[in-house]
Write an enzyme that holds these catalytic residues in place. Structure first.
Site, PDB file in Angstrom:
ATOM      1  N   ASP A   1      -2.805   1.109   7.327  1.00 39.33           N
ATOM      2  CA  ASP A   1      -1.897   0.898   6.017  1.00 39.33           C
ATOM      3  C   ASP A   1      -1.460  -0.773   5.887  1.00 39.33           C
ATOM      4  O   ASP A   1      -1.379  -1.372   5.225  1.00 39.33           O
ATOM      5  CB  ASP A   1      -0.529   1.647   6.049  1.00 39.33           C
TER       6      ASP A   1
ATOM      7  N   GLU B   1      -1.334  -1.142  -4.734  1.00 38.59           N
ATOM      8  CA  GLU B   1      -2.383  -0.573  -5.015  1.00 38.59           C
ATOM      9  C   GLU B   1      -2.475   0.668  -6.109  1.00 38.59           C
ATOM     10  O   GLU B   1      -1.318   1.272  -6.130  1.00 38.59           O
ATOM     11  CB  GLU B   1      -3.049   0.285  -3.732  1.00 38.59           C
TER      12      GLU B   1
ATOM     13  N   ASP C   1       0.940  -1.141   0.145  1.00 41.41           N
ATOM     14  CA  ASP C   1      -0.047  -0.040   0.117  1.00 41.41           C
ATOM     15  C   ASP C   1       0.837   1.185   0.055  1.00 41.41           C
ATOM     16  O   ASP C   1       1.351   1.624   0.957  1.00 41.41           O
ATOM     17  CB  ASP C   1      -0.831   0.003   1.279  1.00 41.41           C
TER      18      ASP C   1
END
Lengths: 170, 170
Positions: free
Chosen positions: B138, B65, B4
């Site tokens: 996260d 992501e 992420d």
């Protein structure tokens, strides 16, 4: 060394010289990657191209165009990613990195922060005593970044020296 | 391995398993960098952290992501730069890289593309049989990316196998 980051075209320009002396073009190139390839592959191509220059030329500093979120949104992600790759390539080698905005660069080379691409190209050609403006615009922009960095860095260095000298006198 | 990306916090999650079997948490971590440091230095810290994991764990694939320009503009440049660093780190090793959107990840782990952070955290904890949701968000997001990748990759692999089998029969 100036880097105009981009995923489709990444400009790289190398300029030699100091403030108050004529500047010289050492090399200029535009790395190109195809939109048919995955982004990761394209970024690796850009990283390799930048690394090859850093290894060949050992620049004193790297100037990268500062990217803003408000720029053209269709290409901004790739531009930001390419700028990150450029910064890391330079930082890994311990090189000083400066970020200059497009308007800082335009103002430095042409006197106007709103100069258009043709004006920037013409001024880069004049400053580096080239017969014609570098093409494409990414090449001219990378050279303009390098020129800006030398001129701004030089001014900053003189300021630092003056401040240091004043400190010694007092 | 799920990543992420972010400049202030970059989540990394490693999950082992295949579709149809319980998945297992291997490791989870959040790389943090200080806003006091230059962006280039922060990106190098993130690159080192990702490289350390790639060397230690040799993941089969890396899921990052997908970043969109329409996201929160104050942090989007750093997020895009960090995602570029993550992709290059994986691509340099020849690892397969997949990009999943936040809504794909939410839909995969929770059944809804509009799930909130608490729901994603709770579902990640349930899927990986953890006593509590991973913190910070996260960390949970990186694990959710890894889970999504295994599940989506598995579905794609089954589809490919079915198509191949149908081809052999005809």
């Amino acid at each position: 060394m100036g880097i105009d980051p981009g995923l489709t075209r990444c400009g790289m320009g190398l300029v030699e010289g100091t403030v108050g002396r004529p500047l010289t073009l050492v090399d200029v190139n535009v790395l190109r990657t195809s939109a048919d390839q995955p982004v990761a592959t394209r970024l690796v191509t850009i990283e390799r191209g930048i690394n090859a220059w850093l290894e060949e030329y050992h620049p004193d500093a790297v100037a990268v165009e500062r990217v803003f979120a408000r720029s053209d949104s269709s290409t901004i992600m790739g531009t930001a990613q390419a700028s990150g790759i450029a910064m890391v390539a330079a930082a890994r080698r311990g090189l000083p990195i400066a970020l200059h905005t497009p308007s800082e660069v335009k103002a430095a080379v042409s006197g106007s922060g709103r100069a258009d691409k043709a004006q920037v190209g013409a001024m880069v050609a004049r400053i580096l005593r080239l017969p014609t403006p570098p093409k494409p615009a990414d090449a001219a922009d990378a050279l303009a970044l390098a020129i800006t960095h030398i001129w701004r860095g030089g001014a900053q260095a003189r300021l630092d020296a003056a401040v240091a000298a004043a400190g010694r006198k007092s």
